[in-house]
Design a protein around this motif. Structure first.
Motif, PDB file in Angstrom:
ATOM      1  N   THR A   1       0.944  -1.164  -0.145  1.00 23.65           N
ATOM      2  CA  THR A   1       0.253   0.006   0.020  1.00 23.65           C
ATOM      3  C   THR A   1       1.077   1.276   0.150  1.00 23.65           C
ATOM      4  O   THR A   1       1.711   1.415   0.794  1.00 23.65           O
ATOM      5  N   MET A   2       0.679   2.027  -0.851  1.00 20.09           N
ATOM      6  CA  MET A   2       1.517   3.540  -0.938  1.00 20.09           C
ATOM      7  C   MET A   2       0.689   4.394  -0.429  1.00 20.09           C
ATOM      8  O   MET A   2      -0.539   4.618  -0.707  1.00 20.09           O
ATOM      9  N   SER A   3       1.262   5.406   0.054  1.00 23.02           N
ATOM     10  CA  SER A   3       0.616   6.702   0.781  1.00 23.02           C
ATOM     11  C   SER A   3       1.252   7.922   0.470  1.00 23.02           C
ATOM     12  O   SER A   3       2.395   7.702   0.303  1.00 23.02           O
ATOM     13  N   TRP A   4       0.789   8.923   0.538  1.00 24.23           N
ATOM     14  CA  TRP A   4       1.472  10.303   0.631  1.00 24.23           C
ATOM     15  C   TRP A   4       1.087  11.094   1.922  1.00 24.23           C
ATOM     16  O   TRP A   4      -0.276  10.960   2.265  1.00 24.23           O
ATOM     17  N   TYR A   5       1.939  11.632   2.647  1.00 25.63           N
ATOM     18  CA  TYR A   5       1.770  12.354   3.828  1.00 25.63           C
ATOM     19  C   TYR A   5       2.348  13.707   3.735  1.00 25.63           C
ATOM     20  O   TYR A   5       3.057  13.805   2.471  1.00 25.63           O
ATOM     21  N   ARG A   6       1.976  14.429   4.554  1.00 29.23           N
ATOM     22  CA  ARG A   6       2.685  15.816   4.591  1.00 29.23           C
ATOM     23  C   ARG A   6       2.886  16.554   5.781  1.00 29.23           C
ATOM     24  O   ARG A   6       1.992  15.973   6.704  1.00 29.23           O
ATOM     25  N   GLN A   7       3.893  17.344   5.969  1.00 33.83           N
ATOM     26  CA  GLN A   7       3.952  17.958   7.323  1.00 33.83           C
ATOM     27  C   GLN A   7       4.347  19.631   6.931  1.00 33.83           C
ATOM     28  O   GLN A   7       5.445  19.560   6.436  1.00 33.83           O
ATOM     29  N   ALA A   8       3.657  20.165   7.504  1.00 31.71           N
ATOM     30  CA  ALA A   8       3.634  21.645   7.498  1.00 31.71           C
ATOM     31  C   ALA A   8       4.867  22.101   8.477  1.00 31.71           C
ATOM     32  O   ALA A   8       4.596  21.418   9.729  1.00 31.71           O
ATOM     33  N   PRO A   9       5.261  23.275   8.678  1.00 31.34           N
ATOM     34  CA  PRO A   9       6.067  23.523   9.717  1.00 31.34           C
ATOM     35  C   PRO A   9       5.200  23.792  11.011  1.00 31.34           C
ATOM     36  O   PRO A   9       4.254  24.397  11.013  1.00 31.34           O
ATOM     37  N   GLY A  10       5.981  23.321  11.892  1.00 31.07           N
ATOM     38  CA  GLY A  10       5.228  23.249  13.209  1.00 31.07           C
ATOM     39  C   GLY A  10       3.886  22.557  13.488  1.00 31.07           C
ATOM     40  O   GLY A  10       3.110  22.381  14.667  1.00 31.07           O
ATOM     41  N   LYS A  11       3.763  21.542  12.435  1.00 28.99           N
ATOM     42  CA  LYS A  11       2.351  20.733  12.640  1.00 28.99           C
ATOM     43  C   LYS A  11       2.889  19.240  12.547  1.00 28.99           C
ATOM     44  O   LYS A  11       4.057  18.873  12.080  1.00 28.99           O
ATOM     45  N   GLU A  12       2.225  18.278  12.771  1.00 31.75           N
ATOM     46  CA  GLU A  12       2.571  16.963  12.724  1.00 31.75           C
ATOM     47  C   GLU A  12       2.103  16.459  11.345  1.00 31.75           C
ATOM     48  O   GLU A  12       1.354  17.096  10.728  1.00 31.75           O
ATOM     49  N   ARG A  13       2.881  15.543  11.131  1.00 36.41           N
ATOM     50  CA  ARG A  13       2.794  14.642   9.667  1.00 36.41           C
ATOM     51  C   ARG A  13       1.195  14.380   9.587  1.00 36.41           C
ATOM     52  O   ARG A  13       0.750  13.552  10.670  1.00 36.41           O
ATOM     53  N   GLU A  14       0.675  14.411   8.163  1.00 31.41           N
ATOM     54  CA  GLU A  14      -0.673  13.863   8.348  1.00 31.41           C
ATOM     55  C   GLU A  14      -0.797  13.076   7.054  1.00 31.41           C
ATOM     56  O   GLU A  14      -0.101  13.487   6.100  1.00 31.41           O
ATOM     57  N   LEU A  15      -1.710  12.156   7.048  1.00 32.56           N
ATOM     58  CA  LEU A  15      -2.030  11.346   5.599  1.00 32.56           C
ATOM     59  C   LEU A  15      -2.958  12.143   4.921  1.00 32.56           C
ATOM     60  O   LEU A  15      -3.643  13.261   5.056  1.00 32.56           O
ATOM     61  N   VAL A  16      -2.292  12.317   3.552  1.00 28.19           N
ATOM     62  CA  VAL A  16      -3.012  13.101   2.334  1.00 28.19           C
ATOM     63  C   VAL A  16      -3.739  11.854   1.518  1.00 28.19           C
ATOM     64  O   VAL A  16      -5.019  12.201   1.451  1.00 28.19           O
ATOM     65  N   ALA A  17      -3.047  10.813   0.982  1.00 30.88           N
ATOM     66  CA  ALA A  17      -3.793  10.113   0.216  1.00 30.88           C
ATOM     67  C   ALA A  17      -3.192   8.729   0.342  1.00 30.88           C
ATOM     68  O   ALA A  17      -2.278   8.633   0.615  1.00 30.88           O
ATOM     69  N   VAL A  18      -4.110   7.582   0.023  1.00 30.92           N
ATOM     70  CA  VAL A  18      -3.329   6.217   0.092  1.00 30.92           C
ATOM     71  C   VAL A  18      -4.117   5.561  -1.069  1.00 30.92           C
ATOM     72  O   VAL A  18      -5.380   5.586  -1.400  1.00 30.92           O
TER      73      VAL A  18
END
Length: 120
Positions: free
Chosen positions: A33-50
């Protein structure tokens, strides 16, 4: 040696589009399974799509539904994230993730990330 190499990030104006790619090597890509996550400055990493291993099922965070599309090409060992109608709040480092749970063992790999900056 497992590698996930993201590319395609950059600077884009609000409303613009970018296509991220993640090239995988060193493992059986089509089983993961492949996913994209993102992390903005000062924020936790979050799931974008899977996307499922065969590509038949996808899921999106509410923030990306209707604007982002995840896809994969198992013949090329690559997963993509097409991002349209980009907003300022989409600015983040975007990470590719490969995951597999098999016989109680968890396999979890991450790329180094690619910066996406949405700014006017």
């Amino acid at each position: 040696q497992v590698q996930l190499v993201e590319s395609g990030g950059g600077l884009v104006q609000p409303g613009g589009s970018l296509r991220l790619s993640c090239a995988a090597s060193g493992f059986t890509f089509s089983r993961y399974t492949m996913s994209w996550y993102r992390q903005a400055p000062g924020k936790e990493r979050e799931l974008v799509a899977v996307i499922s291993s065969a590509g038949g099922a996808t899921n999106y965070a509410d923030s990306s539904k209707g604007r982002f599309t995840i896809s994969r090409n198992n013949a090329k060992n690559t997963v993509y994230l097409q991002m349209n109608s980009l907003k300022l709040e989409d600015t983040a480092v975007y990470y590719c993730n490969a995951g597999l749970v098999e016989w109680g063992n968890k396999f979890d790999y991450w790329g180094q990330g690619t910066q996406v900056t949405v700014s006017s």
